[in-house]
Design an enzyme around this catalytic site. Structure first.
Site, PDB file in Angstrom:
ATOM      1  N   GLY A 259       0.844  -1.191   0.000  1.00 51.31           N
ATOM      2  CA  GLY A 259       0.000   0.000   0.000  1.00 51.31           C
ATOM      3  C   GLY A 259       0.874   1.232   0.000  1.00 51.31           C
ATOM      4  N   CYS A 262       2.762   5.720  -2.698  1.00 46.10           N
ATOM      5  CA  CYS A 262       3.660   5.731  -3.857  1.00 46.10           C
ATOM      6  C   CYS A 262       3.464   4.572  -4.823  1.00 46.10           C
ATOM      7  CB  CYS A 262       5.098   5.766  -3.373  1.00 46.10           C
ATOM      8  SG  CYS A 262       5.385   7.137  -2.268  1.00 46.10           S
TER       9      CYS A 262
HETATM   10  C1  UGA Z   1       8.429   3.512  -1.497  1.00 43.45           C
HETATM   11  C2  UGA Z   1       9.874   3.224  -1.944  1.00 43.45           C
HETATM   12  O1  UGA Z   1      10.419   2.149  -1.167  1.00 43.45           O
HETATM   13  C3  UGA Z   1      10.753   4.473  -1.776  1.00 43.45           C
HETATM   14  O2  UGA Z   1      12.063   4.198  -2.281  1.00 43.45           O
HETATM   15  C4  UGA Z   1      10.127   5.632  -2.564  1.00 43.45           C
HETATM   16  O3  UGA Z   1      10.848   6.830  -2.381  1.00 43.45           O
HETATM   17  C5  UGA Z   1       8.705   5.854  -2.083  1.00 43.45           C
HETATM   18  O4  UGA Z   1       7.937   4.638  -2.245  1.00 43.45           O
HETATM   19  C6  UGA Z   1       8.139   6.970  -2.929  1.00 43.45           C
HETATM   20  O5  UGA Z   1       7.979   6.781  -4.135  1.00 43.45           O
HETATM   21  O6  UGA Z   1       7.968   8.076  -2.416  1.00 43.45           O
HETATM   22  P1  UGA Z   1       7.196   3.679   0.891  1.00 43.45           P
HETATM   23  O7  UGA Z   1       5.929   3.771   0.117  1.00 43.45           O
HETATM   24  O8  UGA Z   1       7.447   4.644   1.993  1.00 43.45           O
HETATM   25  O9  UGA Z   1       8.466   3.820  -0.104  1.00 43.45           O
HETATM   26  O10 UGA Z   1       7.233   2.221   1.540  1.00 43.45           O
HETATM   27  P2  UGA Z   1       7.997   0.847   1.310  1.00 43.45           P
HETATM   28  O11 UGA Z   1       8.861   0.574   2.470  1.00 43.45           O
HETATM   29  O12 UGA Z   1       8.604   0.743  -0.017  1.00 43.45           O
HETATM   30  O13 UGA Z   1       6.751  -0.173   1.387  1.00 43.45           O
HETATM   31  C7  UGA Z   1       5.694  -0.107   0.443  1.00 43.45           C
HETATM   32  C8  UGA Z   1       4.692  -1.220   0.684  1.00 43.45           C
HETATM   33  O14 UGA Z   1       5.254  -2.485   0.380  1.00 43.45           O
HETATM   34  C9  UGA Z   1       4.210  -1.335   2.139  1.00 43.45           C
HETATM   35  O15 UGA Z   1       2.832  -1.584   2.148  1.00 43.45           O
HETATM   36  C10 UGA Z   1       4.984  -2.517   2.683  1.00 43.45           C
HETATM   37  O16 UGA Z   1       4.344  -3.170   3.743  1.00 43.45           O
HETATM   38  C11 UGA Z   1       5.076  -3.395   1.451  1.00 43.45           C
HETATM   39  N1  UGA Z   1       6.198  -4.353   1.469  1.00 43.45           N
HETATM   40  C12 UGA Z   1       7.483  -3.899   1.401  1.00 43.45           C
HETATM   41  C13 UGA Z   1       5.940  -5.711   1.512  1.00 43.45           C
HETATM   42  O17 UGA Z   1       4.765  -6.171   1.576  1.00 43.45           O
HETATM   43  N2  UGA Z   1       6.996  -6.580   1.484  1.00 43.45           N
HETATM   44  C14 UGA Z   1       8.282  -6.161   1.408  1.00 43.45           C
HETATM   45  O18 UGA Z   1       9.201  -7.017   1.372  1.00 43.45           O
HETATM   46  C15 UGA Z   1       8.527  -4.785   1.377  1.00 43.45           C
END
Ligand code: UGA
Length: 431
Positions: A259, A262
């Protein structure tokens, strides 16, 4: 040489950038249209929850190099460099809404005197930086436009700003390049790699990176579902896959679907861009569908475990789209709670910091003081966010508090052996 900088927009990206650039020694004015936000920031109170931000904000306000204002005209006139980091939310058709960005460009245009570098940090469709550059040029402005996408993650934003894996700089003039070298000199010292490229490449690097990560998560989610079906363990699989340097172990944690503000927005925008240029984006399009299906699957899994959802009391732990943030945008918990309510469930919800934001979407939901209050008389527990405090849930206490014995752990946080020993019917993801 230290620069005078304006950062327009004080959301996650803008606020962290303003604070970070001031910490590098530059003089920074953060601009926002909301007077309440500006007042709070000038008083050292961040309007977003981000670990470490309050201290950095206060430190840089104290230094005198950082202040916040609603006055875009004065700020632009006083600055050599103007960063734009306003939101680019999705339109109905999935394309990025550039109205905020274009309003800001218009205001900058009206306040240009002398040479300025305009740096676009907002995630914008390919071609936007060049369009903005042409707009300035046709108005006779002495401006260079730089595309400098941001890669910080919510919850780890401060760490990511000061220790990025790389800096992407779409720069097409030597003069602007020299300015950007000055701005990021502090990161040069810690040998952060810089990728210098043209405007379109910089813009597309951002979309490709987010789409690739969204793809990777979706892949591991589907493999976790398969592992569930065939009796394999996705953690061992992810670990073994990650040992291959070509794959890397990051972003291979299965969950209820990704979610946030981004990934969902950016992959939709990428599909729209592909359609516009008549390029097949079927892979990315499928990620959108598969991610939605993953969220829905959590409801089906719970229904299977409970037999019947109607009239059941469900404890939902975790409402934020991931841990360490109060952001609930596109959170899987929204889909899950909506689905459970539709099936006639009663919900007791808890999140360490996101309840206020969630209550704007679900004002009538029962929000609980702590996880154990949420578990009172619950037929089932579903964990939706990987908060550390849920990892250490006292399972014995949970057993005594709950009415039923069903646990769906969509983030694989709990000790499943212990849960089963205590008589819980426990299901995780791919284990
Ligand atoms: C993401 C990117 O990781 C950043 O590099 C980018 O700058 C940002 O979008 C943006 O475009 O502004 P963010 O949305 O803060 O960052 O969060 P993430 O840590 O990437 O996680 C995104 C989603 O993926 C979360 O719902 C998280 O729970 C999920 N996720 C992440 C998983 O289900 N499994 C994983 O192994 C990693």
């Amino acid at each position: 040489m230290a620069k005078k900088i304006t950062v327009i927009g004080t959301g996650y990206v803008g606020l962290i950038s303003a604070v970070g650039l001031a910490d590098f020694g530059h003089t920074v004015i953060g601009v926002d249209i909301a007077q309440t936000v500006v007042d709070k920031l000038n008083n050292g109170q961040p309007h977003i929850f981000e670990t470490g931000l309050r201290d950095y904000l206060q430190k840089n306000l104290n230094s005198g190099r950082l202040k916040f204002s609603t006055g875009i005209a004065d700020a632009v006139q006083a600055s050599e460099v103007v960063f734009i980091s306003v939101g680019t939310p999705p339109n109905q058709d999935g394309s990025a809404d550039l109205s905020q960005l274009m309003r800001v460009v218009e205001e900058i245009k009206q306040n240009i005197s002398g040479y300025k570098v305009v740096v676009i940090k907002s995630t914008v469709p390919v071609g936007t930086n060049r369009t903005v550059f042409k707009l300035f040029k046709t108005n006779g402005c002495d401006v260079d436009v730089v595309s400098n996408p941001e890669f910080l993650r919510e919850g780890k934003a401060i760490q990511d700003f000061f220790h990025p894996d790389r800096i992407i700089l779409g720069v097409e003039s030597e003069r602007a390049r020299a300015v950007m070298e000055d701005i990021y000199r502090s990161l040069y010292l810690i040998q952060t790699p810089c990728v210098w490229c043209n405007l379109e490449t910089a813009e597309l690097i951002k979309y490709c990176s987010n789409a690739f990560l969204a793809n990777k998560i979706t892949f591991i989610n589907q493999m976790a579902n398969l592992a569930d079906a065939v009796g394999a363990d996705i953690h061992d699989i992810a670990k073994a896959m990650g040992m291959d340097g070509r794959i890397s172990s990051k972003f291979l944690h299965p969950g209820p679907g990704f979610g946030g503000s981004c990934f969902p927005k950016d992959i939709k925008a990428l599909v729209t861009m592909g359609e516009k240029h008549d390029v097949d984006m079927s892979l990315v399009r499928e990620v959108i569908h598969a991610n939605e299906a993953q969220k829905q699957l959590m409801i089906k899994k719970l229904a299977l475990m409970l037999g019947e959802l109607k009239d059941k009391t469900i404890a939902v732990l975790g409402l934020a789209f991931k841990a360490e943030t109060d952001d609930v945008r596109e959170s899987p918990a929204i889909t899950i709670v909506t689905g459970l309510l539709k099936e006639g469930c009663r919900i007791s919800a808890h999140d360490p910091v996101a309840m206020q934001n969630f209550s704007r979407l679900f004002p009538d939901l029962k929000f609980c003081r702590d996880e154990y209050e949420a578990l009172q008389k619950a037929d089932a527990l579903i964990i939706c966010t990987e908060w550390n405090e849920y990892r250490n849930l006292d399972l014995e206490k949970a057993k005594l508090t709950m009415k039923g014995n069903i646990i769906l752990d969509t983030r694989n946080l709990l000790n499943r052996e212990r849960a089963r020993e205590l008589g819980f019917t426990y299901k995780g993801m791919g284990r």
